[in-house]
Every structure is written in C-alpha cells, then in structure tokens.
Enzyme design. Structure first.
Site, mmCIF file in Angstrom:
data_model
loop_
_atom_site.group_PDB
_atom_site.id
_atom_site.type_symbol
_atom_site.label_atom_id
_atom_site.label_comp_id
_atom_site.label_asym_id
_atom_site.label_seq_id
_atom_site.Cartn_x
_atom_site.Cartn_y
_atom_site.Cartn_z
ATOM 1 N N LYS A 155 0.850 -1.183 0.000
ATOM 2 C CA LYS A 155 0.000 0.000 0.000
ATOM 3 C C LYS A 155 0.885 1.231 0.000
ATOM 4 O O LYS A 155 1.911 1.272 0.667
ATOM 5 C CB LYS A 155 -0.910 0.021 1.234
ATOM 6 C CG LYS A 155 -2.009 -1.014 1.194
ATOM 7 C CD LYS A 155 -2.922 -0.906 2.393
ATOM 8 C CE LYS A 155 -3.981 -2.002 2.355
ATOM 9 N NZ LYS A 155 -4.807 -1.989 3.587
ATOM 10 N N GLU A 156 0.453 2.216 -0.785
ATOM 11 C CA GLU A 156 1.167 3.483 -0.826
ATOM 12 C C GLU A 156 0.195 4.617 -0.545
ATOM 13 O O GLU A 156 -0.992 4.521 -0.850
ATOM 14 C CB GLU A 156 1.869 3.681 -2.174
ATOM 15 C CG GLU A 156 0.955 3.750 -3.365
ATOM 16 C CD GLU A 156 1.705 3.901 -4.688
ATOM 17 O OE1 GLU A 156 2.861 3.455 -4.785
ATOM 18 O OE2 GLU A 156 1.110 4.477 -5.618
ATOM 19 N N LYS A 175 4.530 15.471 -6.670
ATOM 20 C CA LYS A 175 3.718 14.485 -5.945
ATOM 21 C C LYS A 175 4.661 13.509 -5.263
ATOM 22 O O LYS A 175 5.571 12.976 -5.891
ATOM 23 C CB LYS A 175 2.814 13.729 -6.908
ATOM 24 C CG LYS A 175 1.928 12.681 -6.248
ATOM 25 C CD LYS A 175 1.095 12.012 -7.322
ATOM 26 C CE LYS A 175 0.031 11.116 -6.803
ATOM 27 N NZ LYS A 175 -0.777 10.577 -7.903
#
Length: 162
Positions: free
Chosen positions: A70-71, A83
């Site tokens: 998961k990021e 970003k």
C-alpha cells in the site's frame, strides 16, 4: 542507511498534460493497464486523489517478493507539480526499510515540452543494509517511458484528425 536514485525523461507535451496523469488518480489506472506483466491490480483504498489517498498495488502472479503493498499520497503540490508517495504497508517495509518514497516532479520546459523527474528515497535499517540492493529506479523509469509513449500516440492521433 539512506539512499536516493533519480531519473529524468523529456516529454514532448505540455507539463499540464503530464501532471494531469501523474498528479492524479489516473496514474494508478494507467499503471494497471500498461504494466500488466508487473501489476495485477491497483485499487483505491481511501481518499479522492489528494493527500492521504491510499492505493493498494497487487503484483502479477509469479513476481518474486511480496504479493502487494500500500502506498499513500503524502504531498501534492499542483503549482510546482510535485507528488510524493510513500509505501505504508508491505513491499519494501517487509525487507527492513523504514522509508520508501517516490517523488514525481513535472518540469515545464516550453509550451509543448516538459520533463518528468522521478526520485526514489529510501532508508533501511543497518542490519538490513544489504537489502538496499533491491531498490531500482527501473520501475519508475519504465512508467515514465510508457507515459511518454502514451502521450506520443495521443499527440499523433490528434494531429491525424486535423
């Protein structure tokens, strides 16, 4: 142990077009469609594409290592077109990394020209320092190249219609 890798690629489209892909949730959809040999699925877990958004990336069957990670989007600067995304579960964190951050910076070069600078920053515990060799700029360089090809195809298609 701290490390940093960088890659930069010229894009022959305006910076706004590159940012529209990399600065939004579209990049997850793009990666899922264009990198099927690496990723089976990219899922939105929470958020709307802004800071705090969490994506779960599931690797294609047969890819060695963790099956998913998961990021989290930790920084989005629409003015500077920057970003930052950090792995918050799984992936490199299972190999002694305490930080794994990818930064995308879209740099305006001219009216129809820009560059995508990708940076990976990582920190790994001393006892796991040998795992630093697992870090490669190649996946983000591949994403940048696929995006460049995508933009070139779209530009050619637009010009063919005129």
């Amino acid at each position: 142990m701290f490390g940093k890798l960088e890659h930069e690629l010229e894009m022959h489209v305006p910076a706004s077009e590159v940012w529209d892909l990399f600065g939004t949730l579209r990049i997850g959809q793009f990666v899922e469609q264009e990198m099927t040999e690496l990723f089976q699925k990219v899922e939105l877990i929470e958020g709307d594409g802004g800071v705090g958004t969490v994506l779960k990336l599931t690797f294609a069957p047969g890819i060695p290592g963790p099956t998913s990670y998961k990021e989290k989007f930790t920084k989005i600067d629409n003015e500077k077109r920057i970003k930052e995304v950090e792995v918050v579960e799984g992936g490199y964190l299972e190999h002694g990394f305490t930080l794994y951050r990818v930064t995308f910076h879209v740099i305006e070069k001219g009216e129809d020209s820009s560059a995508l600078k990708s940076t990976i920053e990582y920190e790994v515990r001393e006892e796991d320092a040998a795992n630093a060799s697992l870090v490669s700029i190649e996946p983000v360089a591949n994403i940048a190249q696929l995006a460049k090809n995508y933009f070139s195809r779209n530009k050619a298609a637009k010009e063919a219609k005129q």
